[in-house]
Design a protein around this motif. Structure first.
Motif, PDB file in Angstrom:
ATOM      1  N   ALA A 137      31.749  65.325  70.752  1.00 31.33           N
ATOM      2  CA  ALA A 137      30.602  64.451  70.500  1.00 31.33           C
ATOM      3  C   ALA A 137      31.110  63.033  70.261  1.00 31.33           C
ATOM      4  O   ALA A 137      32.240  62.683  70.601  1.00 31.33           O
ATOM      5  CB  ALA A 137      29.806  64.959  69.297  1.00 31.33           C
ATOM      6  N   ARG A 159      21.416  60.170  67.106  1.00 29.56           N
ATOM      7  CA  ARG A 159      20.299  60.852  67.764  1.00 29.56           C
ATOM      8  C   ARG A 159      19.650  61.929  66.888  1.00 29.56           C
ATOM      9  O   ARG A 159      18.415  62.065  66.901  1.00 29.56           O
ATOM     10  CB  ARG A 159      20.765  61.460  69.086  1.00 29.56           C
ATOM     11  CG  ARG A 159      21.156  60.425  70.134  1.00 29.56           C
ATOM     12  CD  ARG A 159      21.594  61.084  71.416  1.00 29.56           C
ATOM     13  NE  ARG A 159      22.299  60.159  72.286  1.00 29.56           N
ATOM     14  CZ  ARG A 159      22.940  60.512  73.391  1.00 29.56           C
ATOM     15  NH1 ARG A 159      22.940  61.787  73.779  1.00 29.56           N
ATOM     16  NH2 ARG A 159      23.572  59.610  74.126  1.00 29.56           N
ATOM     17  N   GLU A 176      27.141  58.489  68.168  1.00 31.04           N
ATOM     18  CA  GLU A 176      25.775  58.457  68.680  1.00 31.04           C
ATOM     19  C   GLU A 176      25.195  59.855  68.781  1.00 31.04           C
ATOM     20  O   GLU A 176      24.079  60.127  68.316  1.00 31.04           O
ATOM     21  CB  GLU A 176      25.754  57.772  70.052  1.00 31.04           C
ATOM     22  CG  GLU A 176      24.430  57.787  70.775  1.00 31.04           C
ATOM     23  CD  GLU A 176      23.372  56.875  70.163  1.00 31.04           C
ATOM     24  OE1 GLU A 176      22.182  57.098  70.421  1.00 31.04           O
ATOM     25  OE2 GLU A 176      23.746  55.953  69.413  1.00 31.04           O
ATOM     26  N   VAL A 177      25.932  60.773  69.411  1.00 27.36           N
ATOM     27  CA  VAL A 177      25.436  62.123  69.660  1.00 27.36           C
ATOM     28  C   VAL A 177      25.345  62.932  68.369  1.00 27.36           C
ATOM     29  O   VAL A 177      24.382  63.677  68.154  1.00 27.36           O
ATOM     30  CB  VAL A 177      26.345  62.835  70.685  1.00 27.36           C
ATOM     31  CG1 VAL A 177      26.016  64.317  70.782  1.00 27.36           C
ATOM     32  CG2 VAL A 177      26.208  62.176  72.053  1.00 27.36           C
ATOM     33  N   ASN A 178      26.335  62.819  67.507  1.00 27.45           N
ATOM     34  CA  ASN A 178      26.409  63.653  66.310  1.00 27.45           C
ATOM     35  C   ASN A 178      25.548  63.136  65.159  1.00 27.45           C
ATOM     36  O   ASN A 178      24.978  63.929  64.400  1.00 27.45           O
ATOM     37  CB  ASN A 178      27.858  63.751  65.853  1.00 27.45           C
ATOM     38  CG  ASN A 178      28.181  64.971  65.018  1.00 27.45           C
ATOM     39  OD1 ASN A 178      29.261  65.532  65.127  1.00 27.45           O
ATOM     40  ND2 ASN A 178      27.289  65.400  64.147  1.00 27.45           N
ATOM     41  N   ARG A 232      28.877  71.381  77.958  1.00 29.52           N
ATOM     42  CA  ARG A 232      27.573  70.704  78.007  1.00 29.52           C
ATOM     43  C   ARG A 232      27.551  69.513  77.056  1.00 29.52           C
ATOM     44  O   ARG A 232      27.033  68.439  77.398  1.00 29.52           O
ATOM     45  CB  ARG A 232      26.462  71.688  77.648  1.00 29.52           C
ATOM     46  CG  ARG A 232      26.167  72.724  78.725  1.00 29.52           C
ATOM     47  CD  ARG A 232      24.841  73.418  78.457  1.00 29.52           C
ATOM     48  NE  ARG A 232      24.883  74.193  77.212  1.00 29.52           N
ATOM     49  CZ  ARG A 232      25.223  75.473  77.156  1.00 29.52           C
ATOM     50  NH1 ARG A 232      25.566  76.129  78.254  1.00 29.52           N
ATOM     51  NH2 ARG A 232      25.214  76.111  76.003  1.00 29.52           N
ATOM     52  N   LEU A 233      28.099  69.691  75.852  1.00 30.28           N
ATOM     53  CA  LEU A 233      28.122  68.600  74.878  1.00 30.28           C
ATOM     54  C   LEU A 233      28.937  67.425  75.402  1.00 30.28           C
ATOM     55  O   LEU A 233      28.543  66.263  75.265  1.00 30.28           O
ATOM     56  CB  LEU A 233      28.706  69.097  73.559  1.00 30.28           C
ATOM     57  CG  LEU A 233      28.826  68.081  72.421  1.00 30.28           C
ATOM     58  CD1 LEU A 233      27.469  67.496  72.061  1.00 30.28           C
ATOM     59  CD2 LEU A 233      29.471  68.732  71.202  1.00 30.28           C
ATOM     60  N   ARG A 285      29.430  66.576  78.453  1.00 30.22           N
ATOM     61  CA  ARG A 285      28.675  65.892  79.508  1.00 30.22           C
ATOM     62  C   ARG A 285      27.569  65.031  78.916  1.00 30.22           C
ATOM     63  O   ARG A 285      27.315  63.926  79.392  1.00 30.22           O
ATOM     64  CB  ARG A 285      28.115  66.927  80.486  1.00 30.22           C
ATOM     65  CG  ARG A 285      29.209  67.596  81.308  1.00 30.22           C
ATOM     66  CD  ARG A 285      28.663  68.361  82.483  1.00 30.22           C
ATOM     67  NE  ARG A 285      29.732  68.784  83.370  1.00 30.22           N
ATOM     68  CZ  ARG A 285      29.550  69.360  84.550  1.00 30.22           C
ATOM     69  NH1 ARG A 285      28.313  69.583  84.982  1.00 30.22           N
ATOM     70  NH2 ARG A 285      30.575  69.717  85.296  1.00 30.22           N
ATOM     71  N   ARG A 286      26.884  65.538  77.883  1.00 36.01           N
ATOM     72  CA  ARG A 286      25.841  64.740  77.222  1.00 36.01           C
ATOM     73  C   ARG A 286      26.425  63.461  76.632  1.00 36.01           C
ATOM     74  O   ARG A 286      25.765  62.418  76.630  1.00 36.01           O
ATOM     75  CB  ARG A 286      25.201  65.566  76.101  1.00 36.01           C
ATOM     76  CG  ARG A 286      24.099  66.487  76.562  1.00 36.01           C
ATOM     77  CD  ARG A 286      23.636  67.390  75.429  1.00 36.01           C
ATOM     78  NE  ARG A 286      23.449  66.681  74.174  1.00 36.01           N
ATOM     79  CZ  ARG A 286      23.583  67.237  72.976  1.00 36.01           C
ATOM     80  NH1 ARG A 286      23.940  68.505  72.874  1.00 36.01           N
ATOM     81  NH2 ARG A 286      23.356  66.531  71.892  1.00 36.01           N
ATOM     82  N   ALA A 287      27.643  63.542  76.123  1.00 40.47           N
ATOM     83  CA  ALA A 287      28.278  62.383  75.496  1.00 40.47           C
ATOM     84  C   ALA A 287      28.980  61.484  76.507  1.00 40.47           C
ATOM     85  O   ALA A 287      29.500  60.420  76.124  1.00 40.47           O
ATOM     86  CB  ALA A 287      29.273  62.846  74.434  1.00 40.47           C
ATOM     87  N   GLY A 288      29.026  61.878  77.773  1.00 41.50           N
ATOM     88  CA  GLY A 288      29.761  61.104  78.772  1.00 41.50           C
ATOM     89  C   GLY A 288      31.244  61.050  78.461  1.00 41.50           C
ATOM     90  O   GLY A 288      31.912  60.030  78.660  1.00 41.50           O
TER      91      GLY A 288
END
Length: 269
Positions: free
Chosen positions: A36, A44, A39-41, A170-171, A173-176
């Motif tokens: 992560a 959001r 931003e993601v952890n 998947r995580l 990829r969501r975080a780029g």
């Protein structure tokens, strides 16, 4: 806006500060989990907003290999002990004398190391971990194989990814994320066992009710003198996004600062 500082080994690392209203003297420092970023952890899921609304200044670090920080591809650049040194260096950079520290998953392991060795940490919250800390000194290897996750991150064909690695893929990829750097993080040497008995600061253990990586969190809480345990809905990926997680975090840190609590924040284990 993110700001950059230099880690002890020269790597540029990124962090962000959100100013509180001055109600609390200690800022809250956040360290995210593996794959992560801040931003993601933290942003959001609403954790940062909840803490700022409660009056805290919040500081979130993007760990090396993650987010806007440098991402070397050599596993020698990583390890929880290296990341703990980065976090202490951030406290030096910001000239902070005392902080509340919260970490999730990998960030919880790093935060436990910092809290054990850095007296500026005056209160601690760890989420997404449980008895694996007690039994293995980190990730619960009964549930997760680090090499399988590394291979899953690097696999070109999704069909080659084992089920345990798919949530982290998947995580990422969501975080780029840079998956080569993340695989290097997983292949870094472990820091060794914890000295949980050396922790003397107020500590909160937060665990998702269906989080297999945080199994038996009561055993972790029992190993830390006076620690409190709060369970929230969700598995490893979802628990941090449940509003109860952020509320318990803000309430616990407010309690350690003022002695006043709005909600039940768990009982000592």
């Amino acid at each position: 806006m993110p700001t950059t500082f230099t880690a002890p080994d020269g790597l540029p690392l990124s962090y962000t500060v959100w100013e509180g209203d001055g109600r609390h003297r200690r800022p809250v420092v956040l360290h995210h989990g593996f794959a992560a970023d801040s931003e993601v952890n933290w942003v959001r899921p609403g954790v940062v907003n909840t803490l700022v609304d409660a009056g805290f200044t919040v500081i979130a670090l993007d760990a090396r290999g993650h987010g806007a920080s440098a991402k070397p591809h050599d596993s020698a650049a990583y390890g929880e002990s290296v990341m703990a040194a980065d976090l202490s260096a951030l406290l030096d950079e910001l000239k902070l004398d005392e902080v509340c520290l919260a970490g999730y998953s990998l960030g919880a392991i790093v935060s436990l190391l910092v809290a054990t060795n850095d007296r500026r940490v005056r209160c601690l919250a760890v989420g997404g971990v449980g008895a694996g800390i007690v039994d293995f000194g980190g990730v619960d290897t009964r549930v997760v194989d680090r090499e399988q996750i590394a291979a899953g991150l690097l696999a070109e064909d999704r069909a080659d990814v084992l089920p345990a690695a798919r949530p982290f893929r998947r995580l990422a990829r969501r975080a780029g994320a840079d998956t080569v750097a993340l695989a290097a993080v997983l292949r870094a040497p472990s820091h060794g066992p914890f000295r949980l008995s050396a922790l003397s600061v107020p500590t909160l253990v937060l665990a998702g009710e269906s989080d297999q990586l945080a199994a038996e969190p009561e055993r972790l809480a029992a190993a830390i003198a006076g620690a409190r345990l709060v369970r929230v809905p969700g598995d490893h990926m979802a628990a941090v996004a449940d509003p109860a997680f952020a509320t318990a975090l803000a309430d616990f840190f407010a309690y350690t600062d003022t002695g006043e609590s709005r909600l039940a924040i768990g009982s000592p284990v």
